[in-house]
Design an enzyme around this catalytic site. Sequence first.
Site, short mmCIF file in Angstrom:
data_model
loop_
_atom_site.label_atom_id
_atom_site.label_comp_id
_atom_site.label_asym_id
_atom_site.label_seq_id
_atom_site.Cartn_x
_atom_site.Cartn_y
_atom_site.Cartn_z
N LYS A 106 0.86 -1.19 0.00
CA LYS A 106 0.00 0.00 0.00
C LYS A 106 0.89 1.23 0.00
CE LYS A 106 -4.48 0.96 0.52
NZ LYS A 106 -5.56 0.06 0.12
N1 GLU Z 1 -7.23 0.11 -3.19
C1 GLU Z 1 -7.99 -1.08 -3.44
C2 GLU Z 1 -8.01 -1.97 -2.21
O1 GLU Z 1 -7.82 -1.51 -1.11
C3 GLU Z 1 -7.55 -1.80 -4.70
C4 GLU Z 1 -6.14 -2.27 -4.73
C5 GLU Z 1 -5.69 -2.79 -6.09
O2 GLU Z 1 -6.48 -2.81 -7.01
O3 GLU Z 1 -4.51 -3.16 -6.17
O4 GLU Z 1 -8.30 -3.13 -2.27
#
Ligand code: GLU
Length: 413
Positions: A106
């Site tokens: 993240k």
């Molecule tokens: N931000 C989204 C999540 O928390 C998607 C992450 C992604 O598609 O890699 O799952």
Amino acid sequence: MPADSTTKSAYETFLSAACERLGYSKTITSLLTLAAMEIKVEIPIIRDNGELAIYSGYRVQHQSARGPCKGGLRYHPQVDLDEVRGLASLMTMKTALVNIPLGGGKGGISCDPKTFSPRELEVLTRKFVKRIHREIGPNSDIMAPDMGTNAQVMGWIHSEYSAIYGHSPAAVTGKPLSLGGSVGRETATGDGIGIVVREYARHHNLTLDGMTAVIQGFGNVGINAARALERLGVRVIAISDSRSAVYRPEGLDLETLVQRKRERGSLAEVSGHKEIEAAALLETECDLLIPAALENAITEKNAGRVFARAVIEAANGPLTCEADSILRERGIDVVPDILANAGGVIVSYFEWVQNLQREVWPAERVNSELDRIIGDAARGVFLHSREKGLDLRSAAFDIAVARVKEALDATGF
Ligand code: GLU
């Protein structure tokens, strides 16, 4: 909020409990707690008013035993290293639970994107990529949209990364369609919530037609979850954005609200819709309560006043640990984030696969594969929970943790 009520501390509590149930050692628990790599960079930019401002950017790579780290990039004033750590570890569990060959990561930049012009956002994004490009890429760490970012931001990341390494669409997902984005990625998280709710209802022999839902959050996830639920016959009776909340017992006029928000930036003053307090929204009686905004929306302070059959965690970490226990004691089901909102990362995975294979999938293929993958994961969690007498989050964590541990063992230590 108590200092330890963070997504990271909640993750650690859920993880330790799972490791204990599964009989794993303290070392394995630590390995699954700690991030493999944490990056912090400072990003100076000249704002449109001519002043120099500096923003802190983060990328945490939590686990890559099952595949490259995968997860969103968030632009929000609340972003800090601890928040990103917690969210990165949730991604490891999410990709493992839905069994796609990716790990967890993240990122985030601590800033308020609502106060940025498009030029400022572009400069900020490109500079962030300049700082971290050595650590990301199709085989190591793949970013995607999250709160405060969108397809346009992913397009800038793609452009900046490709300027250094040559055309590399698989380095980032959630891109505009014209740059190799996948059809269905924009609505994927909301669509996934619809599929998980459908499976929840099937598992409990419930009829969705006529059920009521309340949604906190009017961003991409909240709106598309509302649409998906409406398609299932669920009546969405209340919804909120960061400033206001509206209620209409016979069901919201969703598309008018979307239009009003686009035109005036607010949900207020839509005829037939009563404005209510944001706090009252979470306490509205309904069948499905769907927090689709920030972390820690439901805490020990308001968990006693949730009157829903089930809480569906469309946001990441919307419940504190204490709220989770209170709801469990009150017999309210909580469908955990790592299952409920996995639709986004699943379609990101499809986008990555399409980019690597130089393929373009039609909508039918994306939709049916999404249904299969998230549907299988949901059925697996509901069954495991019933067989082992576990709440849904514990069941989901047990499945996910065991998968990551299996990969760690197979890598050979
Ligand atoms: N931000 C989204 C999540 O928390 C998607 C992450 C992604 O598609 O890699 O799952």
